[in-house]
Design a protein around this motif. Structure first.
Motif, PDB file in Angstrom:
ATOM      1  N   ILE A   1      -4.007  -0.012  -7.357  1.00 42.66           N
ATOM      2  CA  ILE A   1      -4.617   1.245  -6.482  1.00 42.66           C
ATOM      3  C   ILE A   1      -5.551   0.471  -5.390  1.00 42.66           C
ATOM      4  O   ILE A   1      -6.056  -0.307  -5.364  1.00 42.66           O
ATOM      5  N   LEU A   2      -5.333   1.396  -4.187  1.00 42.52           N
ATOM      6  CA  LEU A   2      -6.009   1.068  -3.332  1.00 42.52           C
ATOM      7  C   LEU A   2      -7.607   1.269  -3.371  1.00 42.52           C
ATOM      8  O   LEU A   2      -7.824   2.113  -3.657  1.00 42.52           O
ATOM      9  N   THR A   3      -8.378   0.446  -3.024  1.00 37.55           N
ATOM     10  CA  THR A   3      -9.778   0.516  -2.803  1.00 37.55           C
ATOM     11  C   THR A   3     -10.057   1.465  -1.726  1.00 37.55           C
ATOM     12  O   THR A   3      -9.232   1.625  -0.924  1.00 37.55           O
ATOM     13  N   ALA A   4     -11.607   1.838  -1.540  1.00 34.36           N
ATOM     14  CA  ALA A   4     -11.886   2.586  -0.601  1.00 34.36           C
ATOM     15  C   ALA A   4     -11.668   1.814   0.658  1.00 34.36           C
ATOM     16  O   ALA A   4     -11.191   2.255   1.748  1.00 34.36           O
ATOM     17  N   ALA A   5     -11.799   0.568   0.643  1.00 37.27           N
ATOM     18  CA  ALA A   5     -11.634  -0.254   2.009  1.00 37.27           C
ATOM     19  C   ALA A   5     -10.102  -0.279   2.253  1.00 37.27           C
ATOM     20  O   ALA A   5      -9.791  -0.385   3.399  1.00 37.27           O
ATOM     21  N   GLY A   6      -9.256  -0.411   1.294  1.00 37.73           N
ATOM     22  CA  GLY A   6      -8.002  -0.364   1.546  1.00 37.73           C
ATOM     23  C   GLY A   6      -7.326   0.763   1.958  1.00 37.73           C
ATOM     24  O   GLY A   6      -6.386   1.233   3.107  1.00 37.73           O
ATOM     25  N   GLN A   7      -7.806   1.884   1.594  1.00 41.51           N
ATOM     26  CA  GLN A   7      -7.513   3.275   2.087  1.00 41.51           C
ATOM     27  C   GLN A   7      -7.908   3.426   3.531  1.00 41.51           C
ATOM     28  O   GLN A   7      -7.304   4.180   4.391  1.00 41.51           O
ATOM     29  N   ALA A   8      -8.992   2.903   3.826  1.00 43.94           N
ATOM     30  CA  ALA A   8      -9.621   3.130   5.069  1.00 43.94           C
ATOM     31  C   ALA A   8      -8.663   2.228   6.125  1.00 43.94           C
ATOM     32  O   ALA A   8      -8.448   2.411   7.158  1.00 43.94           O
ATOM     33  N   TYR A   9      -8.337   0.889   5.581  1.00 40.96           N
ATOM     34  CA  TYR A   9      -7.557  -0.030   6.334  1.00 40.96           C
ATOM     35  C   TYR A   9      -6.093   0.505   6.587  1.00 40.96           C
ATOM     36  O   TYR A   9      -5.501   0.089   7.779  1.00 40.96           O
TER      37      TYR A   9
ATOM     38  N   ALA B   1       0.899  -1.184  -0.140  1.00 44.37           N
ATOM     39  CA  ALA B   1      -0.011   0.010   0.077  1.00 44.37           C
ATOM     40  C   ALA B   1       0.727   1.275   0.147  1.00 44.37           C
ATOM     41  O   ALA B   1       0.582   2.372  -0.624  1.00 44.37           O
ATOM     42  N   ARG B   2       2.028   1.201   0.709  1.00 47.68           N
ATOM     43  CA  ARG B   2       2.852   2.400   0.558  1.00 47.68           C
ATOM     44  C   ARG B   2       3.499   2.551  -0.475  1.00 47.68           C
ATOM     45  O   ARG B   2       3.827   3.832  -1.193  1.00 47.68           O
ATOM     46  N   HIS B   3       3.865   1.676  -1.235  1.00 52.00           N
ATOM     47  CA  HIS B   3       4.550   1.559  -2.543  1.00 52.00           C
ATOM     48  C   HIS B   3       3.709   1.616  -3.744  1.00 52.00           C
ATOM     49  O   HIS B   3       4.113   1.934  -4.991  1.00 52.00           O
ATOM     50  N   LEU B   4       2.542   1.457  -3.676  1.00 54.96           N
ATOM     51  CA  LEU B   4       1.523   0.939  -4.458  1.00 54.96           C
ATOM     52  C   LEU B   4       1.955  -0.032  -5.604  1.00 54.96           C
ATOM     53  O   LEU B   4       2.001   0.269  -6.946  1.00 54.96           O
TER      54      LEU B   4
END
Length: 208
Positions: A61-69, A18-21
């Protein structure tokens, strides 16, 4: 209280990706294969029942769930790191040094370092490699390497080009006082040995 936690390795894979995408860059940081990172993330998604990433062509790409997590996971790792750092005897900072198997520890004069830095409790694990550094078993590592590890500060300690000995520390802790002290000590010792090796040697007696 029992905490319902996903596997730690899966969380680490998600947080790095998630940090590096990028699964590839996360794999470099964690010293595993991109496929392993992808599998860990997929297993985490299956366990949570949500999709954390959109996997597009050559793009993650982070999903909305990924961004929240992500913030909670990153904050959790930070709290664990801080709690661990506080488990040190009063007045002494513990420094765990990993060293690859073929490195001669006599080159470092560790007794002199301990004498000069009584406030640092230096412990050595040999043999040790990148796996021990990634797993947190050591704080810094002398490794036989090419010196390219995203997420880590790498300082060459030998003059040769290509494969050589490097001092490797996580970027997040590379500037901690105890690591800076050891890095400066190591640089002083190795520079002195390099100068000594370049001094001309006399062959035969005077006037021969």
């Amino acid at each position: 209280m029992t905490y319902a936690l996903p596997p730690l390795n899966a969380l680490r894979a998600f947080e790095a990706a998630a940090r590096h995408l990028s699964f590839k860059l996360a794999a470099h940081e964690l010293h595993v294969t991109p496929a392993a990172v992808g599998q860990q993330v997929k297993a985490l998604e299956a366990r949570l029942g949500v999709q954390l990433f959109e996997r597009l062509h050559k793009q993650l790409i982070l999903t909305a769930a990924g961004q929240a997590y992500l913030p909670g996971v990153s904050e959790g790792f930070r709290h664990i790191a801080e709690a661990t750092s506080q488990l040190k005897p009063e007045g002494v900072v513990l420094l765990q040094l990993g060293v690859h198997a073929s490195f001669d520890l006599r080159r470092l004069d560790l007794a002199a370092f301990r004498s000069a830095h009584a406030e640092i409790g230096l412990r050595v694990l040999q043999p040790a490699g990148l796996h021990e550094l990634v797993e947190g078993k050591v704080d810094l590592l002398i490794a036989r390497s090419l010196g390219h590890h995203p997420g880590y500060r790498c300082d060459r300690i030998t003059e040769r080009t290509g494969l050589g000995d490097w001092l490797i520390a996580p970027e997040g802790t590379a500037d901690c006082p105890e690591i800076v002290s050891f890095r400066e000590w190591l640089r002083t010792v190795m520079d002195a040995k390099a100068r000594a090796s370049r001094r001309p040697r006399l062959v035969g007696g005077v006037g021969s």
